[in-house]
Design a protein around this motif. Structure first.
Motif, PDB file in Angstrom:
ATOM      1  N   PHE A  29       0.686  -1.291  -0.137  1.00 54.79           N
ATOM      2  CA  PHE A  29       0.026  -0.007  -0.112  1.00 54.79           C
ATOM      3  C   PHE A  29       0.824   1.244  -0.086  1.00 54.79           C
ATOM      4  N   GLY A  30       1.990   1.220   0.210  1.00 56.45           N
ATOM      5  CA  GLY A  30       2.928   2.478   0.219  1.00 56.45           C
ATOM      6  C   GLY A  30       2.667   3.508   1.418  1.00 56.45           C
ATOM      7  N   ASP A  31       3.298   4.752   1.228  1.00 54.06           N
ATOM      8  CA  ASP A  31       3.274   5.515   2.223  1.00 54.06           C
ATOM      9  C   ASP A  31       2.339   6.765   1.916  1.00 54.06           C
ATOM     10  N   ASP A  32       1.759   7.369   3.008  1.00 57.92           N
ATOM     11  CA  ASP A  32       1.229   8.678   2.700  1.00 57.92           C
ATOM     12  C   ASP A  32       2.271   9.736   3.563  1.00 57.92           C
ATOM     13  N   PRO A  33       2.512  10.873   2.695  1.00 56.37           N
ATOM     14  CA  PRO A  33       3.254  11.927   3.131  1.00 56.37           C
ATOM     15  C   PRO A  33       2.452  12.604   4.062  1.00 56.37           C
ATOM     16  N   SER A  34       3.040  12.672   5.656  1.00 58.66           N
ATOM     17  CA  SER A  34       2.176  13.241   6.857  1.00 58.66           C
ATOM     18  C   SER A  34       2.929  14.171   7.621  1.00 58.66           C
ATOM     19  N   VAL A  35       2.402  14.805   8.306  1.00 57.16           N
ATOM     20  CA  VAL A  35       2.891  15.569   9.244  1.00 57.16           C
ATOM     21  C   VAL A  35       2.600  15.115  10.695  1.00 57.16           C
ATOM     22  N   GLN A  36       3.629  15.075  11.617  1.00 61.09           N
ATOM     23  CA  GLN A  36       3.234  14.582  12.922  1.00 61.09           C
ATOM     24  C   GLN A  36       3.425  15.818  13.850  1.00 61.09           C
ATOM     25  N   VAL A  37       2.268  16.183  14.417  1.00 63.97           N
ATOM     26  CA  VAL A  37       2.468  17.117  15.595  1.00 63.97           C
ATOM     27  C   VAL A  37       2.362  16.690  17.009  1.00 63.97           C
ATOM     28  N   SER A  38       3.293  16.923  17.891  1.00 61.97           N
ATOM     29  CA  SER A  38       3.071  16.314  19.234  1.00 61.97           C
ATOM     30  C   SER A  38       3.383  17.417  20.219  1.00 61.97           C
ATOM     31  N   PHE A  39       2.560  17.350  21.227  1.00 64.01           N
ATOM     32  CA  PHE A  39       2.890  18.588  22.366  1.00 64.01           C
ATOM     33  C   PHE A  39       3.871  18.069  23.413  1.00 64.01           C
ATOM     34  N   SER A  40       4.685  18.863  23.809  1.00 67.69           N
ATOM     35  CA  SER A  40       5.643  18.318  24.892  1.00 67.69           C
ATOM     36  C   SER A  40       4.992  18.279  26.389  1.00 67.69           C
ATOM     37  N   ASN A  41       3.880  19.148  26.734  1.00 63.45           N
ATOM     38  CA  ASN A  41       3.314  19.220  27.803  1.00 63.45           C
ATOM     39  C   ASN A  41       2.035  18.447  27.937  1.00 63.45           C
ATOM     40  N   VAL A  42       1.436  17.999  27.163  1.00 67.90           N
ATOM     41  CA  VAL A  42       0.344  17.208  27.198  1.00 67.90           C
ATOM     42  C   VAL A  42       0.539  15.851  26.612  1.00 67.90           C
ATOM     43  N   SER A  43      -0.304  15.008  27.345  1.00 69.22           N
ATOM     44  CA  SER A  43      -0.005  13.474  26.885  1.00 69.22           C
ATOM     45  C   SER A  43      -1.307  13.038  26.138  1.00 69.22           C
ATOM     46  N   THR A  44      -2.237  13.400  26.426  1.00 68.51           N
ATOM     47  CA  THR A  44      -3.683  13.444  25.450  1.00 68.51           C
ATOM     48  C   THR A  44      -3.913  14.537  24.721  1.00 68.51           C
ATOM     49  N   VAL A  45      -4.347  14.321  23.255  1.00 67.81           N
ATOM     50  CA  VAL A  45      -4.743  15.533  22.639  1.00 67.81           C
ATOM     51  C   VAL A  45      -6.162  15.788  22.746  1.00 67.81           C
ATOM     52  N   GLU A  46      -6.289  17.062  22.563  1.00 63.93           N
ATOM     53  CA  GLU A  46      -7.936  17.353  23.091  1.00 63.93           C
ATOM     54  C   GLU A  46      -8.635  17.519  21.541  1.00 63.93           C
ATOM     55  N   THR A  47      -9.826  17.232  21.304  1.00 65.50           N
ATOM     56  CA  THR A  47     -10.470  17.271  20.151  1.00 65.50           C
ATOM     57  C   THR A  47     -10.510  18.641  19.607  1.00 65.50           C
ATOM     58  N   ALA A  48     -10.469  19.710  20.378  1.00 66.57           N
ATOM     59  CA  ALA A  48     -10.675  20.980  19.884  1.00 66.57           C
ATOM     60  C   ALA A  48      -9.384  21.410  19.417  1.00 66.57           C
ATOM     61  N   GLN A  49      -8.364  20.830  19.772  1.00 61.57           N
ATOM     62  CA  GLN A  49      -6.730  21.144  19.537  1.00 61.57           C
ATOM     63  C   GLN A  49      -6.801  20.526  17.983  1.00 61.57           C
ATOM     64  N   VAL A  50      -7.509  19.399  17.835  1.00 65.98           N
ATOM     65  CA  VAL A  50      -7.082  18.881  16.330  1.00 65.98           C
ATOM     66  C   VAL A  50      -7.897  19.391  15.560  1.00 65.98           C
ATOM     67  N   GLN A  51      -9.319  20.058  15.565  1.00 67.83           N
ATOM     68  CA  GLN A  51      -9.937  20.766  14.924  1.00 67.83           C
ATOM     69  C   GLN A  51      -9.415  21.871  14.574  1.00 67.83           C
ATOM     70  N   GLN A  52      -8.686  22.628  15.557  1.00 61.64           N
ATOM     71  CA  GLN A  52      -7.984  24.022  15.379  1.00 61.64           C
ATOM     72  C   GLN A  52      -7.030  23.923  14.325  1.00 61.64           C
ATOM     73  N   ILE A  53      -6.117  22.579  14.405  1.00 62.05           N
ATOM     74  CA  ILE A  53      -5.155  22.344  13.381  1.00 62.05           C
ATOM     75  C   ILE A  53      -5.646  22.092  12.081  1.00 62.05           C
ATOM     76  N   GLU A  54      -6.768  21.231  12.003  1.00 56.77           N
ATOM     77  CA  GLU A  54      -7.271  20.909  10.837  1.00 56.77           C
ATOM     78  C   GLU A  54      -7.875  22.229   9.904  1.00 56.77           C
ATOM     79  N   GLU A  55      -8.479  22.861  11.051  1.00 55.05           N
ATOM     80  CA  GLU A  55      -8.797  24.343  10.374  1.00 55.05           C
ATOM     81  C   GLU A  55      -7.785  25.172   9.781  1.00 55.05           C
ATOM     82  N   LEU A  56      -6.751  25.143  10.547  1.00 54.38           N
ATOM     83  CA  LEU A  56      -5.660  26.267  10.373  1.00 54.38           C
ATOM     84  C   LEU A  56      -5.128  25.725   8.571  1.00 54.38           C
ATOM     85  N   VAL A  57      -5.012  24.371   8.500  1.00 55.11           N
ATOM     86  CA  VAL A  57      -4.532  23.589   7.257  1.00 55.11           C
ATOM     87  C   VAL A  57      -5.322  23.993   6.169  1.00 55.11           C
ATOM     88  N   LYS A  58      -6.486  23.484   6.519  1.00 57.77           N
ATOM     89  CA  LYS A  58      -7.579  23.669   5.269  1.00 57.77           C
ATOM     90  C   LYS A  58      -7.992  25.188   5.005  1.00 57.77           C
TER      91      LYS A  58
END
Lengths: 615, 308
Positions: A29-58
Motif C-alpha cells: 500500500f505504500g506511504d502517505d506523506p504526513s505531518v506529525q504534531v506532538s505536544f511536549s506538555n500534554v499526553s492526550t490530545v484534545e479534540t478542540a486542538q485537532v479541529q483547530q489544526i485541521e482548520e488552520l491547514v484547510k
C-alpha cells in the motif's frame, strides 16, 4: 497411503500461507506523506486542538487525506509531498514552542489490516533517506568535569570546616590541596575522609600536601552517568528537531547511535546533536583592574574572560546559575529588535538568581557562552585530537532591579543562533562532550532509487528463476515456482511481523535466498529422477526423493545458517541487515521447498495410479 | 548407471595445478597491490552528488583544490551525472562540517547546484574496529563450520571443506585485488555469504559420498567419490546456475551501492562451485579417507524418518 498428507498438515501449511499473505499485504500500500504534531506538555490530545489544526491547514488551501490521533500525537496525512511540506511550515509557525512538528511517511495500511496488527516492513535509512550518526562520548572529559566539581566542593568543605588552605588546584588525574602545617593537614584529612567517600586521599612526599583521586568505582559511575545523561539529552534534542521515529541507542560502553529517518537539513542536525553549548551567569568583578590582572596573577576570586570583541573582562569565579538550572527557553526579539533568548529558571536557580540580583543592584552581570570544541593538531606527524573549552562573554548588562525566575539574555549574533541556543537550553546540556565518529547520510532521492533498483532486481531475478525451473522440471518446476512465490511472501511477512529493518543489503539477501531456495527443490527433484532411473515406480520415487534429500538439505542449510548467525553477531549496519534476511530466507525456504511443494505434489500425483511423472 | 561418468578425481592433478595457479596469482596480487579498502575500513569521508547534466570533473577538482581539499579523489559513479568525492581520514576539519564544506566548494564553480545523494564518514578508529570485527567474523564462521562438519561427518571432511573455503576466500579476495575493486563492508558480507554457499555445495557432495561409502562396499575410495560427484553434478550445476542468474540480475540492475557486493558473490559462487568438486573432495581423498572412517553407526537416518 504413500504421498498423502494428513489433513492437519495440509491445514497447517495453508494457514501459514494465509497468515503470511495477510502480514505481507501491508507492504503493497505504500506511504502517505504526513505531518506529525506532538505536544511536549500534554499526553492526550484534545479534540478542540485537532479541529483547530485541521482548520488552520484547510484555510491555507491544502487538502487533508486523513487525521489521526494517538500516543499524544496528531498525524495528518496528505495526498502529496507539496501539501505536506507547506503544512509543516505553516504549523511550525503557528503552533509555537510547545509543539513539535515533524515530517513523516506514514504507512497507508488500510484499517482492516491494521486491525490484525499488520504493518509494512520498516525501511532502513538507505531506502527511505536519513542520517545515521555514531557519537562517541568523551569519557576523559566526563571525569575531568567531575574533578572540577570536586575541586569546588573540596574548597568549600575546607572553608566550612574553617581549615585554612594555601591552594586547592586541579592537576591531571588528581586534585592538589596545599596546606599550611601538619596540624591543618591532619584536620583536612579528617574532614575530607568523612565527607568524600568517593575520593582517595594520598599523602605524597611533599610536606603539607594532599592528593585527592577519584576512586575507580566512582569513575565508573561518573562514566555511566555521563552516557545515560547524554542519551537523555540527545533524545530531547532530537525531539526538538522534529523527527518522526528517531532511534537513539547505546552501543558499547561509550557510544551512542542516533538515526534520523527522512531528515533533510543534516548540517543543522549535526550542529544540534554534537554541540555542548550552554550558558553561565556570573557577576563582573568591579573591584580589581583587568589590565593589572592581565600582567600579573589575577585576583583569587576572579578569572579573566574575553568578550566577543576581544576585550578582557574579570568575572567572579563563582557561578550564579548554569544552563542546568534552565527549565525553559525560547528565542525572540527584544525591545531593540536584537535576537535574544527568554529564559525560565528552576526553583533553585531562581532563588539564587533572586538573592544575587537583589544584593547587587547596580553591578554588572555577564552571560558566558560555554562550548567544547574539538581541535585536531599535528604533533610529530601524528594527529592529536584535543578538546578545548571555549568561553566567550556574550553580554554584560547592569542589574537594574532584582529578578529571579524569568528574564532575557541578549547579545546573540543572529536569530538562528538565538533559536539554536534556546533549543539547546531547553533540551539540556550534554554531560560530556561527544564526537561524531561515524556518519551515513542518504538523500531521499537516492533512497527511492535504491528501492526501485532493489525491487527491479528482485523481480527480474525471480522471473528468470521461475522460467528456468519451469523449463527444466516442467510440472515439478511449476510446483517449485509456487513454493518460491510462497517463500517470498513468507519472508516479507516475517520481516513485517518482526518489524525488522529492510536495507539494501537486506534486499540482496532476499535475492540470494531466491537463488538458493530452489536448491532444496533441485536436490529433491534430482533424487526423484534418480529413483525413476533406477526403475522405481513414480509414487515410491516421489516418496524416496523427498525422504533421502531431506538429510542433505538439512545439513547444507544448517551450516549456511551458522554462517548467517556469525554474520549477525559480528556485523554492524549493512552486514546485519543481510544476515537477518538470509537467516529468515533459509528457514522459510526449508518450509516452503520441502513441505509446500510436497503438499502440492501430493495433490497432483498422490492417491492415484501414475504412469509417468512430468519431471 | 547409464549416464557417462566423468573421472573428476583422476584429473585432480590438473585441478591442483589450476587452483595453485589461481592461489599464486591471488596471493601475489594481495601481497604486492593489496586490497583497495573502502572507507568502512580505512576511515574517511565520502560524498556522493548528482547533477541533471553530465558533470565536469576537472572543474570540480579545481573547485575543491581552491578550498583546500587538494587531496580529494573525484570520480564518476555509475553514470556521468553522478559524482563520488572521497576525502582522506586525516582532515583537520571536524566531520560535522566537512560534507557541507565540500558541497559548498563545488557549488561555487559548477553550473548547477549539486544534489547531495549520500555522505559517509567513518572515523579512523571505527574503521579499524570494523576491519577487526570482519576478520573475526570470518575466523569464527570457519571455526564453526569446522566443528559442525567434524561432528556430523568426520574430521577429514571438515578439513577438506575448510580448505575449500579458504581457497574460495583467497581467490575472491585476489580477484578484488587484481581488478582494483573496492573492498567494503558489503563485500565482506558477500564473502561470508560465499563461505555459506560454498559450504552448502560441499556438504551436498559429502553427504552423497558418505551414503555411497556405506552403499558400495566393494568399491575403492576414489571410485566412490567419483560416483558421488557425478551423481550430484546436475544438482550442483543447477543450483549454481539459478543463483548466478539472480546475481547477474542484482549486479546489472541493483545499482552502484551493491554492485561490488554482487560481483563478490558472483566470483565467489563460481569459485565455490568449482572448489566443491575439484578441491574439497580431492583433499578428503588425499587425507586418506576410507570406508572405515564412516562405518561408525551414525544415526541421522533414524531421526529424520518421520519427516517428509
Amino acid at each position: 497411503m504413500q504421498n498423502r498428507f494428513p489433513l492437519w498438515k495440509n491445514l497447517l501449511i495453508l494457514i501459514v500461507f494465509l497468515i503470511g499473505f495477510i502480514y505481507a499485504l501491508p507492504n503493497l500500500f505504500g506511504d502517505d506523506p504526513s505531518v506529525q504534531v506532538s505536544f511536549s506538555n500534554v499526553s492526550t490530545v484534545e479534540t478542540a486542538q485537532v479541529q483547530q489544526i485541521e482548520e488552520l491547514v484547510k484555510q491555507a488551501g491544502m487538502t487533508i487525506k486523513e487525521v489521526e490521533t494517538g500516543n499524544g500525537n496528531i498525524l495528518i496525512r496528505f495526498n502529496d509531498t507539496n501539501d505536506q511540506l507547506k503544512a509543516a511550515d505553516l504549523l511550525r509557525d503557528r503552533l509555537g514552542n510547545d509543539a513539535t512538528v515533524a515530517l513523516n511517511l506514514a504507512p497507508a495500511t488500510p484499517g482492516w489490516l491494521r486491525a490484525f496488527g499488520a504493518s509494512p516492513m520498516y525501511l532502513g535509512l538507505d531506502l527511505r533517506g536519513g542520517v545515521h550518526f555514531m557519537l562517541e562520548v568523551d569519557m576523559d572529559a566526563a571525569v575531568k568535569q567531575a574533578e572540577e566539581r570536586y575541586n569546588d566542593d573540596v574548597r568549600s568543605a575546607l572553608r566550612d570546616a574553617k581549615i585554612r588552605y594555601q591552594s586547592v588546584s586541579q592537576e591531571t588525574g588528581y586534585i592538589r590541596v596545599k596546606l599550611r602545617d601538619e596540624e591543618d593537614t591532619n584536620a583536612a584529612v579528617a574532614v575530607l575522609d568523612k565527607d568524600f567517600s568517593t575520593l582517595n586521599i594520598e599523602r605524597p612526599n611533599v610536606e603539607n600536601e594532599l592528593w585527592l583521586k577519584i576512586t575507580e568505582a566512582e569513575q565508573k559511575e561518573v562514566k555511566k552517568f555521563a552516557l545515560a545523561q547524554n542519551i537523555t539529552t540527545l533524545r530531547n534534542r532530537v525531539n526538538e528537531l522534529g523527527v518522526a521515529e528517531p532511534v537513539i541507542q547505546q552501543q558499547g560502553n561509550n557510544r551512542i547511535v542516533v538515526q534520523l529517518p527522512g531528515i533533510q537539513d543534516t548540517t543543522r542536525a549535526k550542529d544540534i546533536l554534537g554541540t555542548t553549548a550552554t550558558l553561565e551567569y556570573r557577576l563582573v568583578d568591579v573591584e580589581h583592574d583587568v589590565q593589572k590582572a592581565l600582567q600579573g596573577r589575577p585576583p583569587v576570586g576572579s578569572r579573566i574572560y574575553y568578550e566577543k570583541n576581544g576585550n578582557p573582562i574579570l568575572l567572579d569565579r563563582r557561578i550564579i546559575v548554569t544552563g542546568d538550572q534552565i527549565v525553559d527557553a525560547s528565542s525572540g526579539l527584544d525591545q531593540n529588535n536584537s535576537p535574544s533568548v527568554f529564559v525560565t529558571l528552576n526553583g533553585i536557580g531562581a532563588k539564587k538568581m533572586g538573592k544575587v540580583t537583589s544584593e547587587n543592584i547596580g553591578r554588572p552581570m555577564a552571560v558566558v557562552f560555554v562550548e567544547y570544541k574539538v581541535k585536531t593538531r599535528e604533533v610529530n606527524g601524528e594527529k592529536v585530537r584535543t578538546k578545548e573549552k571555549v568561553e566567550k562573554v556574550i553580554s554584560v548588562a547592569t542589574i537594574r532591579d532584582a529578578f529571579s525566575k524569568r528574564f532575557q539574555t541578549t547579545g546573540l549574533d543572529s536569530t538562528t543562533e538565538a533559536r539554536n541556543l534556546a533549543l539547546l537550553l531547553r533540551a539540556g546540556a550534554l554531560a560530556a562532550p561527544v564526537d561524531i565518529v561515524e556518519e551515513r547520510t542518504v538523500g531521499p532521492s537516492l533512497g527511492q532509487d535504491n528501492i526501485d533498483q532493489g525491487m527491479r532486481s528482485v523481480m527480474v531475478g525471480f522471473v528468470l528463476v521461475l522460467l528456468f525451473m519451469a523449463a527444466y522440471y516442467r510440472v515439478f518446476g511449476l510446483v517449485a515456482n509456487l513454493a518460491l512465490g510462497f517463500n517470498l511472501v513468507v519472508i516479507v511477512a516475517i520481516l513485517s511481523m518482526l518489524q525488522a529493518t529492510l536495507t539494501m543489503p537486506g534486499i540482496a539477501g532476499i535475492v540470494l535466498t531466491i537463488g538458493m531456495a530452489v536448491d532444496a527443490n533441485v536436490l529433491i527433484f534430482e533424487r526423484i529422477r534418480e529413483e525413476i532411473k533406477n526403475g522405481n515406480t513414480p509414487q515410491s520415487s516421489i516418496y524416496a526423493g523427498y525422504e533421502k534429500a531431506f538429510g542433505t538439505i538439512f545439513d547444507a542449510n544448517i551450516t549456511t545458517l551458522l554462517v548467517a548467525l556469525v554474520l549477525f553477531g559480528f556485523g554492524t549496519g549493512p552486514v546485519k541487515g543481510f544476515a537477518v534476511t538470509l537467516s529468515i530466507g533459509i528457514l522459510s525456504s526449508m518450509f516452503t521447498a520441502i513441505l509446500g511443494t510436497r503438499m502440492v505434489i501430493n495433490w497432483i500425483y498422490g492417491s492415484r495410479r501414475v504412469e509417468k511423472l512430468s519431471i | 548407471m547409464n549416464i557417462k561418468t566423468i573421472d573428476f578425481l583422476g584429473k585432480r592433478q590438473w585441478a591442483y595445478i589450476f587452483s595453485s595457479l589461481l592461489l599464486l596469482v591471488s596471493i601475489g596480487s594481495l601481497a604486492t597491490q593489496g586490497l583497495k579498502m573502502g572507507i568502512d575500513f580505512t576511515g574517511g569521508t565520502l560524498v556522493e552528488v548528482a547533477y541533471q547534466n553530465a558533470a565536469d570533473l576537472t572543474v570540480m577538482r579545481a573547485a575543491l583544490a581552491d578550498e583546500g581539499f587538494g587531496d580529494a579523489m573525484v570520480q564518476h559513479f555509475g553514470s556521468s551525472r553522478d559524482v563520488l568525492i572521497r576525502l582522506k581520514p586525516d582532515e583537520t576539519v571536524s566531520s560535522a562540517e566537512l560534507s557541507a564544506q565540500v558541497v559548498a566548494a563545488i557549488n561555487k564553480k559548477t553550473a548547477e547546484p549539486a544534489e547531495l545523494r549520500r555522505v559517509e564518514f567513518v572515523g579512523p578508529q571505527v574503521g579499524d574496529e570494523l576491519a577487526e570485527d570482519g576478520g573475526l567474523a570470518m575466523l569464527y564462521s570457519m571455526f564453526g563450520v569446522l566443528i559442525y562438519i567434524a561432528w556430523r561427518f568426520e574430521y577429514k571432511f571438515a578439513l577438506g571443506s575448510v580448505a575449500a573455503l579458504i581457497h574460495d576466500v583467497i581467490i575472491t579476495l585476489g580477484f578484488f585485488s587484481l581488478f582494483g575493486l573496492e573492498f567494503d563492508l558489503t563485500v565482506l558480507a558477500a564473502l561470508l555469504a560465499v563461505i555459506g554457499y560454498s559450504l552448502n555445495d560441499t556438504i551436498v557432495v559429502f553427504d552423497r559420498i558418505r551414503d555411497n561409502f556405506r552403499l558400495l562396499r566393494q568399491v575403492g575410495s576414489e571410485e566412490v567419490m567419483n560416483t558421488s560427484l557425478n551423481e550430484t553434478l546436475s544438482r550442483t550445476l543447477m543450483t549454481s546456475f539459478t543463483t548466478i542468474l539472480v546475481l547477474i540480475a542484482l549486479a546489472v540492475l541493483g545499482g552502484e551501492i551493491i554492485h561490488n557486493f554482487s560481483v563478490a558473490l558472483l566470483v565467489g559462487i563460481l569459485i565455490g562451485t568449482y572448489s566443491s568438486i575439484f578441491v574439497a573432495s580431492p583433499i578428503v581423498l588425499a587425507l586418506g579417507i576410507t570406508q572405515k572412517d564412516l562405518m561408525v553407526p551414525v544415526k541421522e537416518g533414524t531421526d529424520v524418518d518421520d519427516l517428509p
